[in-house]
Design an enzyme around this catalytic site. Structure first.
Site, PDB file in Angstrom:
ATOM      1  N   GLU A   1      -0.487   7.944  -8.443  1.00 52.08           N
ATOM      2  CA  GLU A   1       0.638   6.999  -8.334  1.00 52.08           C
ATOM      3  C   GLU A   1       0.985   6.319  -9.651  1.00 52.08           C
ATOM      4  O   GLU A   1       0.878   5.102  -9.790  1.00 52.08           O
ATOM      5  CB  GLU A   1       0.343   5.953  -7.263  1.00 52.08           C
ATOM      6  CG  GLU A   1       0.161   6.556  -5.887  1.00 52.08           C
ATOM      7  CD  GLU A   1       0.053   5.511  -4.779  1.00 52.08           C
ATOM      8  OE1 GLU A   1      -0.079   4.317  -5.091  1.00 52.08           O
ATOM      9  OE2 GLU A   1       0.115   5.902  -3.600  1.00 52.08           O
TER      10      GLU A   1
ATOM     11  N   GLU B   1      -2.355  11.264   0.424  1.00 52.28           N
ATOM     12  CA  GLU B   1      -2.623  10.013   1.149  1.00 52.28           C
ATOM     13  C   GLU B   1      -1.569   9.788   2.219  1.00 52.28           C
ATOM     14  O   GLU B   1      -0.389  10.026   1.996  1.00 52.28           O
ATOM     15  CB  GLU B   1      -2.589   8.795   0.211  1.00 52.28           C
ATOM     16  CG  GLU B   1      -3.774   8.639  -0.682  1.00 52.28           C
ATOM     17  CD  GLU B   1      -3.677   7.396  -1.573  1.00 52.28           C
ATOM     18  OE1 GLU B   1      -3.084   6.373  -1.159  1.00 52.28           O
ATOM     19  OE2 GLU B   1      -4.198   7.461  -2.700  1.00 52.28           O
TER      20      GLU B   1
HETATM   21  C1  BG6 Z   1      -1.973   3.736  -2.431  1.00 53.72           C
HETATM   22  C2  BG6 Z   1      -3.190   3.806  -3.299  1.00 53.72           C
HETATM   23  O1  BG6 Z   1      -1.012   3.050  -3.155  1.00 53.72           O
HETATM   24  O2  BG6 Z   1      -2.027   3.039  -1.240  1.00 53.72           O
HETATM   25  C3  BG6 Z   1      -4.459   3.370  -2.617  1.00 53.72           C
HETATM   26  O3  BG6 Z   1      -3.332   5.046  -3.905  1.00 53.72           O
HETATM   27  C4  BG6 Z   1      -4.183   2.157  -1.763  1.00 53.72           C
HETATM   28  O4  BG6 Z   1      -5.434   3.149  -3.591  1.00 53.72           O
HETATM   29  C5  BG6 Z   1      -3.223   2.594  -0.665  1.00 53.72           C
HETATM   30  O5  BG6 Z   1      -5.303   1.531  -1.212  1.00 53.72           O
HETATM   31  C6  BG6 Z   1      -2.902   1.519   0.347  1.00 53.72           C
HETATM   32  O6  BG6 Z   1      -2.376   0.397  -0.258  1.00 53.72           O
HETATM   33  P1  BG6 Z   1      -2.914  -1.021   0.077  1.00 53.72           P
HETATM   34  O7  BG6 Z   1      -2.146  -1.952  -0.788  1.00 53.72           O
HETATM   35  O8  BG6 Z   1      -2.643  -1.256   1.524  1.00 53.72           O
HETATM   36  O9  BG6 Z   1      -4.370  -1.002  -0.213  1.00 53.72           O
END
Ligand code: BG6
Length: 476
Positions: A168, A376
């Site tokens: 990201e 993800e």
């Molecule tokens: C993504 C990242 O942006 O989203 C993760 O790659 C992150 O590291 C995930 O934890 C969820 O975001 P958040 O802010 O809910 O932890």
């Protein structure tokens, strides 16, 4: 579709994590400090001052965690390497103990028939490099990062077949150089676009090195993308949504795939005196480093409306977990983000939009003509550990199920999706939102400030995904 195509036979059913969010052991066995080790100590930056010093102690419990992955039947596990375990100062002497940790993890995964997927960089830049030359603001990082990646390529060639370069880039650049809620905690547009250009060169240099070394396997970046919608058919709002796509997505993915900045964005940068310094050879390097796949981190979509030049700027993101605390944001003259009346929201105001994932997959496939690896996707929510040690996260099952249907639809549309990694396998530290925003199949019994015993408990979603994998997604 009347009838959906089956998931491919070798579909990579997976789950993901990142070093800082799970490992803990922040100063053990020779590890050097990263910019996150220090940033979390600035008052007011993270929820209740939470940090990853101990996180969920994966560093010491990785065997237990891998055993759980094997029990669930994961085909792949995506994790990131902490650069500062390998090179405590970012460059120079290699820390063999750090390498051994990842070697042991990789061997453990392989012994359980789980394909390791390695992210080279998930935001934890060595503090030493930030101090020495401003991290991504200096071209020196290109060589240092490439050397670091080369150490991993050589050591794990043959064992690791899937490599993610940068996680990201859009998020760590915007949050680090504009919103000031990631390190290096800067608000300066000129520096932001410069650091971003250098990060592009880093990505390209690493991919080029991977090819030169002839490492077997696939490599690509992971990008945080969610389609931008227009609030309605008012052409001004449609234009705003187009702007949001150009500035929020094409600005990165076009560079990864074509080695070119989108025309409109470049013009805007010129008009605003914000163009990064581009040296001879830069564009050539970018053009020739085509990734094998586009990694997609998908969480939500965004709705856009017209935003005049004196309109909304920096807003406030919801890090409280109280629904409705997001404050409108935008880029004056380009777009502003408004709420979607058609979608449900999480407690952190993230839109729940499975169809948006299908749209994302189709857009990326059409524009970039690359296979897509979903690196993800998941639901951050409060979970409750019951007295009998069960966790009924049926809302998470429903979230993932609907997103799998969307993926299956996209596959049936003709999109080549290599795999799907949920975020995340165990609960972990959410950078800004502490430990209460949970994503895992495995509940970790700790809260913001009390580590308790860090015991692992399988949630209802653990068993559900186990069945999905077993049937290769037939019964979604
Ligand atoms: C993504 C990242 O942006 O989203 C993760 O790659 C992150 O590291 C995930 O934890 C969820 O975001 P958040 O802010 O809910 O932890």
């Amino acid at each position: 579709h009347v009838e959906r195509k089956p998931f491919p036979k070798d579909f990579l059913w997976g789950s993901a994590s990142a070093a800082y969010q799970i490992e803990g052991a922040w100063d053990k066995d020779g590890k050097g400090p990263s910019i996150w080790d220090n940033f979390v100590r600035i008052e007011g930056k993270t929820f209740k001052g939470t940090n990853g010093d101990v996180a969920v102690d994966h560093y010491h419990r990785f065997k237990e965690d891998v055993a759980l992955m094997a029990e669930q039947g994961l085909k792949t596990y995506r994790f990131s390497v902490a650069w500062t375990r390998i090179l405590p100062n970012g460059r120079g002497e290699v820390n063999e103990k750090g390498l051994m940790f990842y070697e042991n993890l990789i061997d453990e995964l392989i012994a359980h028939k789980i394909e390791p997927m390695v992210t080279l960089y998930h935001w934890d830049l060595p503090q030493a490099l930030q101090n020495a030359y401003g991290g991504f603001e200096s071209r020196e990082i290109i060589e240092d990062f490439t050397n670091y990646a080369t150490i991993l390529f050589k050591r794990f060639a043959g064992k690791v077949k899937y490599w993610v370069t940068l996680n990201e880039q859009n998020i760590f650049i915007i949050h680090g150089y504009k919103l000031q809620n990631h390190p290096p905690n800067v608000n300066n547009a000129k520096r932001m676009f410069q650091a971003n250009h250098i990060a592009n060169l880093v990505n390209a240099s690493v991919i080029t090195k991977f090819r030169e070394l002839n490492i077997p396997g696939l490599i690509g970046p992971s990008f945080a993308y969610g389609p931008n919608y227009s609030i309605d058919s008012n052409p001004k709002n449609v234009l705003a949504a187009e702007n949001a796509e150009d500035f929020g997505a094409h600005f990165w993915m076009d560079v990864y795939r074509f080695g070119e900045y989108p025309i409109m964005v470049w013009q805007w940068l010129k008009d605003n005196n914000l163009t990064p310094e581009v040296l001879d050879g830069d564009m050539d390097l970018l053009k020739h480093a085509i990734p094998d796949f586009m990694g997609l981190n998908y969480y939500r979509t965004t709705v856009n409306a017209d935003n005049p030049l004196d309109g909304v700027g920096l807003g406030k993101i919801n890090t409280t977990g109280v629904k409705g605390s997001t404050v409108e944001s935008g880029e004056p003259g380009l777009y502003k983000h408004v709420s979607n009346p058609y979608t449900d929201k999480t407690n952190w105001d993230w839109d729940i939009d499975p169809t948006g994932l299908r749209i994302a997959l189709r857009r990326i496939a059409s524009r970039y003509r690359l296979p897509i690896l979903i690196t993800e996707n998941g639901l951050g929510e409060y979970d409750k550990l019951n007295d009998d040690c069960t966790i009924d996260d049926s809302y998470r099952i429903e979230y993932i199920r609907q997103h799998l249907v969307a993926i299956n639809d996209a596959i049936s549309d003709g999109v080549n999706v290599l795999g799907y990694c949920t975020w995340s396998f165990t609960d972990l530290l959410s950078w800004l939102n502490g430990y209460q925003k949970r994503y895992g199949f495995v509940y970790i019994d700790r809260d913001e400030l009390d580590e308790k015993e860090l015991k692992r408990y399988k949630k209802a979603s653990f068993y559900w995904y186990q069945q999905i994998i077993k049937e290769n997604g037939k019964q979604i």
